[in-house]
Design a protein around this motif. Structure first.
Motif, PDB file in Angstrom:
ATOM      1  N   ASP A   1       0.811  -1.219   0.000  1.00  0.00           N
ATOM      2  CA  ASP A   1       0.000   0.000   0.000  1.00  0.00           C
ATOM      3  C   ASP A   1       0.845   1.271   0.000  1.00  0.00           C
ATOM      4  N   GLU A   2       2.167   1.130   0.121  1.00  0.00           N
ATOM      5  CA  GLU A   2       3.056   2.292   0.058  1.00  0.00           C
ATOM      6  C   GLU A   2       3.641   2.498  -1.336  1.00  0.00           C
ATOM      7  N   MET A   3       3.630   1.450  -2.160  1.00  0.00           N
ATOM      8  CA  MET A   3       4.231   1.550  -3.485  1.00  0.00           C
ATOM      9  C   MET A   3       3.509   2.606  -4.319  1.00  0.00           C
ATOM     10  N   PRO A   4       4.259   3.504  -4.978  1.00  0.00           N
ATOM     11  CA  PRO A   4       3.624   4.555  -5.780  1.00  0.00           C
ATOM     12  C   PRO A   4       3.117   4.060  -7.125  1.00  0.00           C
ATOM     13  N   VAL A   5       3.413   2.804  -7.468  1.00  0.00           N
ATOM     14  CA  VAL A   5       2.966   2.216  -8.734  1.00  0.00           C
ATOM     15  C   VAL A   5       2.429   0.819  -8.459  1.00  0.00           C
ATOM     16  N   SER A   6       1.648   0.308  -9.401  1.00  0.00           N
ATOM     17  CA  SER A   6       1.107  -1.050  -9.258  1.00  0.00           C
ATOM     18  C   SER A   6       2.090  -2.053  -9.848  1.00  0.00           C
ATOM     19  N   ASP A   7       3.301  -2.017  -9.363  1.00  0.00           N
ATOM     20  CA  ASP A   7       4.357  -2.909  -9.828  1.00  0.00           C
ATOM     21  C   ASP A   7       5.233  -3.245  -8.636  1.00  0.00           C
ATOM     22  N   SER A   8       6.136  -4.195  -8.828  1.00  0.00           N
ATOM     23  CA  SER A   8       6.990  -4.632  -7.728  1.00  0.00           C
ATOM     24  C   SER A   8       8.162  -3.696  -7.482  1.00  0.00           C
ATOM     25  N   CYS A   9       8.457  -2.807  -8.433  1.00  0.00           N
ATOM     26  CA  CYS A   9       9.587  -1.901  -8.239  1.00  0.00           C
ATOM     27  C   CYS A   9       9.437  -0.641  -9.079  1.00  0.00           C
ATOM     28  N   ALA A  10      10.033   0.423  -8.569  1.00  0.00           N
ATOM     29  CA  ALA A  10      10.067   1.706  -9.267  1.00  0.00           C
ATOM     30  C   ALA A  10      11.376   2.383  -8.902  1.00  0.00           C
ATOM     31  N   GLY A  11      11.877   3.224  -9.796  1.00  0.00           N
ATOM     32  CA  GLY A  11      13.180   3.824  -9.537  1.00  0.00           C
ATOM     33  C   GLY A  11      13.266   5.281  -9.943  1.00  0.00           C
ATOM     34  N   LEU A  12      14.085   6.027  -9.196  1.00  0.00           N
ATOM     35  CA  LEU A  12      14.462   7.393  -9.551  1.00  0.00           C
ATOM     36  C   LEU A  12      15.841   7.329 -10.194  1.00  0.00           C
ATOM     37  N   LEU A  13      15.988   7.953 -11.360  1.00  0.00           N
ATOM     38  CA  LEU A  13      17.211   7.809 -12.139  1.00  0.00           C
ATOM     39  C   LEU A  13      18.151   8.992 -11.957  1.00  0.00           C
ATOM     40  N   ARG A  14      19.447   8.701 -12.050  1.00  0.00           N
ATOM     41  CA  ARG A  14      20.458   9.760 -12.012  1.00  0.00           C
ATOM     42  C   ARG A  14      20.514  10.501 -13.348  1.00  0.00           C
ATOM     43  N   PHE A  15      20.423   9.745 -14.419  1.00  0.00           N
ATOM     44  CA  PHE A  15      20.508  10.328 -15.769  1.00  0.00           C
ATOM     45  C   PHE A  15      19.821   9.400 -16.753  1.00  0.00           C
TER      46      PHE A  15
END
Length: 379
Positions: free
Chosen positions: A365-379
């Motif tokens: 319920d904390e995940m910002p997407v309906s997937d198992s993982c999400a990432g913030l990218l450097r570039f």
């Protein structure tokens, strides 16, 4: 209790050798059927041996690697002192043991690194805070985690009495008078009350001034347990920015240690979760700008390239196979097809940490997407 320290866990994150065997299994605490853990481990050792053979390790080498694990099966005393889960990490030259406070599923992972993602989740329990059990009769200081409180050294004064003993108090004012046939005696009670109030304030002032020397962990928040009227006075005197805005209400002299542990963690926990919540907000703000990515198929190659700054992961494993040279996901399985197969989320997390990134494990319920993982990218 077998618990890896933060330094040992960090060291394990950087181990790269073939093969690294990671074994997880649920166990029973004292008073339950403790031998069930040994039975499960015997089965997992057999599965590990077969998986090592399939990866080209000869039988004598596999037996040598797993022999320290095998020795635990016959160690009755070892099984009588367990928690809820057990993690074993075996390589050619070492065996590391970590007891888990919560139950875990059975699994065996064989790779060139250890599967430590569940330990990262457990490390949340080991985040430390200070709990000041503030009492006029005897104050104590504890170093707390989610599951424990350990008393620390605390300088004097620890009680109002110790402050009062250092001062020469004026004799109680007495005024004798009479009215009619009955005599009324005045003992200066208002003055005595004022003196008591001043002694309490002086005690709290000295306590707050001396407290800094006992708070040796620079990033640990400070939680106070005390009766309600003392907290605003202490808060006005204490200049430590780590002091939390809310307190445990009630006399700490009468609160059980288990209650202090639980309520102390509930107050300290938001302090530790600030980074996680900021990462979730940042993901929402940056979604759609090209600076985020979703899904293990996209994020594993990016993690291998060092492009992932922050990784948000579900706590449930994603079993499968991947190409370690390109990061490409070759197969995703609904469950671990065979012992030894890797958890792809763990692989991505280790790559991100290896490149100096940050990993947060989230509940569904904390995940910002309906997937198992999400990432913030450097570039």
């Amino acid at each position: 209790m077998y618990r890896l320290t933060a330094a040992e866990l960090n060291e394990m994150l950087h181990i790269r050798r073939e093969p690294c065997v990671s074994i997880y299994l649920p166990v029973e605490k004292v008073g339950q059927d403790t031998r069930q853990g040994a039975i499960r481990l015997r089965k997992l050792i057999k599965a590990s041996h077969e998986a090592l053979r399939e990866r080209g390790l000869r039988t004598p080498q596999a037996e040598q690697l797993l022999s320290p694990v095998q020795a635990l099966v016959e160690d009755a005393l070892f099984w009588e002192h367990q928690e809820q889960g057990l993690a074993l990490f075996a390589s050619q030259d070492s065996l590391k043991i970590h007891q888990l406070i919560e139950k875990c599923a059975e699994s065996v992972t064989i790779s060139d690194r250890f599967m430590v993602l569940p330990l990262l989740a457990e490390s949340e329990r080991d985040q430390a805070y200070y709990l000041l059990s503030l009492s006029l009769d005897g104050t104590r200081l504890y170093l707390g985690t989610r599951a424990s409180l350990t008393e620390c050294e605390l300088a004097e004064p620890r009680s109002v009495k110790s402050v009062r003993d250092t001062y020469t108090l004026e004799k109680q004012l007495q005024h004798h008078g009479s009215s009619g046939s009955s005599g009324t005696v005045y003992h200066g009670s208002e003055s005595a009350h004022d003196k008591d109030k001043l002694m309490v304030e002086e005690f709290l002032r000295q306590m707050s001034a001396n407290l800094a020397g006992s708070l040796t962990l620079p990033d640990a928040p400070l939680v106070v347990a005390c009766v309600d009227y003392l907290f605003p006075i202490f808060r006005s005197l204490c200049k430590d920015c780590r002091l939390q805005d809310t307190h445990i209400s009630g006399s700490p002299d009468t609160l059980k240690k288990e209650v202090l542990t639980d309520k102390g963690w509930q107050i300290a926990r938001p302090f530790f979760e600030q980074g996680k919540h900021q990462a979730i907000r940042s993901y929402g703000n940056l979604a759609g700008t090209g600076k985020t990515s979703i899904g293990i198929g996209n994020l594993l190659p990016l993690a291998l390239q060092g492009r992932v700054d922050t990784l948000l992961l579900s706590r449930q494993p994603v079993w499968g196979r991947w190409d370690a040279s390109s990061g490409a996901v070759l197969e995703i399985q609904e469950e671990q097809a065979q012992f030894g197969d890797p958890d792809l989320l763990s692989e991505a997390a280790l790559l991100v940490l290896e490149h100096g990134g940050t990993v947060f494990l989230l509940h569904d319920d904390e995940m910002p997407v309906s997937d198992s993982c999400a990432g913030l990218l450097r570039f």
